[in-house]
Design a protein around this motif. Structure first.
Motif, PDB file in Angstrom:
ATOM      1  N   HIS A  28      22.158  19.587 -11.903  1.00  0.00           N
ATOM      2  CA  HIS A  28      21.309  20.016 -10.793  1.00  0.00           C
ATOM      3  C   HIS A  28      21.312  18.932  -9.722  1.00  0.00           C
ATOM      4  O   HIS A  28      20.908  17.794  -9.982  1.00  0.00           O
ATOM      5  N   SER A  82      15.716  24.656 -13.844  1.00  0.00           N
ATOM      6  CA  SER A  82      15.405  25.848 -13.063  1.00  0.00           C
ATOM      7  C   SER A  82      14.036  25.641 -12.432  1.00  0.00           C
ATOM      8  O   SER A  82      13.154  25.014 -13.034  1.00  0.00           O
ATOM      9  N   ASN A  83      13.843  26.155 -11.230  1.00  0.00           N
ATOM     10  CA  ASN A  83      12.545  26.078 -10.551  1.00  0.00           C
ATOM     11  C   ASN A  83      12.041  24.634 -10.430  1.00  0.00           C
ATOM     12  O   ASN A  83      10.858  24.367 -10.618  1.00  0.00           O
ATOM     13  N   ASN A  84      12.946  23.696 -10.155  1.00  0.00           N
ATOM     14  CA  ASN A  84      12.597  22.269 -10.029  1.00  0.00           C
ATOM     15  C   ASN A  84      11.928  21.700 -11.275  1.00  0.00           C
ATOM     16  O   ASN A  84      11.078  20.817 -11.203  1.00  0.00           O
ATOM     17  N   ALA A  85      12.318  22.208 -12.423  1.00  0.00           N
ATOM     18  CA  ALA A  85      11.802  21.716 -13.696  1.00  0.00           C
ATOM     19  C   ALA A  85      12.939  21.710 -14.709  1.00  0.00           C
ATOM     20  O   ALA A  85      13.905  22.467 -14.589  1.00  0.00           O
ATOM     21  N   VAL A 138      17.644  30.098 -18.577  1.00  0.00           N
ATOM     22  CA  VAL A 138      16.548  30.502 -17.698  1.00  0.00           C
ATOM     23  C   VAL A 138      17.107  31.400 -16.606  1.00  0.00           C
ATOM     24  O   VAL A 138      18.098  31.071 -15.964  1.00  0.00           O
ATOM     25  N   GLN A 139      16.469  32.558 -16.429  1.00  0.00           N
ATOM     26  CA  GLN A 139      16.815  33.460 -15.339  1.00  0.00           C
ATOM     27  C   GLN A 139      15.524  33.940 -14.697  1.00  0.00           C
ATOM     28  O   GLN A 139      14.678  34.541 -15.378  1.00  0.00           O
ATOM     29  N   ASP A 140      15.372  33.623 -13.421  1.00  0.00           N
ATOM     30  CA  ASP A 140      14.169  33.981 -12.664  1.00  0.00           C
ATOM     31  C   ASP A 140      12.934  33.427 -13.374  1.00  0.00           C
ATOM     32  O   ASP A 140      12.797  32.237 -13.530  1.00  0.00           O
ATOM     33  N   ASP A 141      12.050  34.297 -13.859  1.00  0.00           N
ATOM     34  CA  ASP A 141      10.836  33.819 -14.524  1.00  0.00           C
ATOM     35  C   ASP A 141      10.886  34.009 -16.038  1.00  0.00           C
ATOM     36  O   ASP A 141       9.848  34.060 -16.701  1.00  0.00           O
ATOM     37  N   THR A 157       8.196  34.724 -20.908  1.00  0.00           N
ATOM     38  CA  THR A 157       7.904  34.857 -19.488  1.00  0.00           C
ATOM     39  C   THR A 157       7.166  33.598 -19.044  1.00  0.00           C
ATOM     40  O   THR A 157       6.145  33.231 -19.645  1.00  0.00           O
ATOM     41  N   ILE A 158       7.687  32.930 -18.020  1.00  0.00           N
ATOM     42  CA  ILE A 158       7.138  31.635 -17.617  1.00  0.00           C
ATOM     43  C   ILE A 158       5.675  31.734 -17.198  1.00  0.00           C
ATOM     44  O   ILE A 158       4.847  30.920 -17.602  1.00  0.00           O
TER      45      ILE A 158
END
Length: 179
Positions: A28, A82-85, A138-141, A157-158
């Motif tokens: 990343h 993913s998602n800055n994590a 990880v895909q989306d949430d 689900t996140i």
């Protein structure tokens, strides 16, 4: 170096630092995140500078949340940014955890309760039980979990931390089908 490190260290030149059981990688923004199972840590590598160093975990084996340098991990296997994590699997705590990319970030457990706690139960967050998961995507949430010893793929689900089974009966299989 091709040699297994027998002690934890601060990192350094990527071609000179011995590692201990790197299991998975996620790239990343020029940083390679490494699930370093043998050190019970996450490491990071600045690809351009060719340096590696611990990213999260103090090297002690446990499930302790907190600031990244003080958190305790237990054999991280799977890792994905993913998602800055940085989402990761801790296999010996049968957990799904997340670490913030930011320098002063924290490690937080999403699923999992303790060292060697395991089972097979869908539920929300720490109500859910996994058994020695080894990978994730990880895909989306949604986080997909390779729940290896349960012979299942699960999802989380996140936002809600709801864990459900998406594939597998839980029975071991053979080349000819389930036993």
């Amino acid at each position: 170096t091709g040699e297994q490190s027998l002690y934890r260290h601060k990192g350094g030149d990527a071609l000179k630092v011995p590692l201990n059981s790197p299991y998975d990688l996620s790239l990343h923004d020029g940083v390679l995140y490494i699930a370093m199972a043998g050190f019970h840590q996450l490491w990071s590598m600045d690809v351009a500078a060719a340096t590696v160093a611990p990213f999260a975990g103090d090297g002690g084996e446990d499930i302790v949340d907190g600031l990244k340098p003080q958190a305790r991990l237990a054999q991280p296997y799977g890792v994905e940014v993913s998602n800055n994590a940085v989402f990761f699997i801790d296999s010996e705590t049968s957990s799904v955890r997340v670490a913030a990319i930011t320098e002063e970030g924290r490690v937080v457990t999403l699923v999992g309760t303790g060292l060697f706690d395991f089972g097979d139960h869908n539920g929300v967050g720490k109500e859910a039980l996994l058994q020695h998961p080894q990978g994730l995507a990880v895909q989306d949430d949604t986080v997909y979990i390779a729940d290896s010893y349960n012979n299942k793929v699960k999802s989380m689900t996140i936002g809600s931390l709801q864990v459900t089974t998406v594939a597998g009966s839980g029975k071991q299989g053979t080349a000819d089908g389930a036993v």
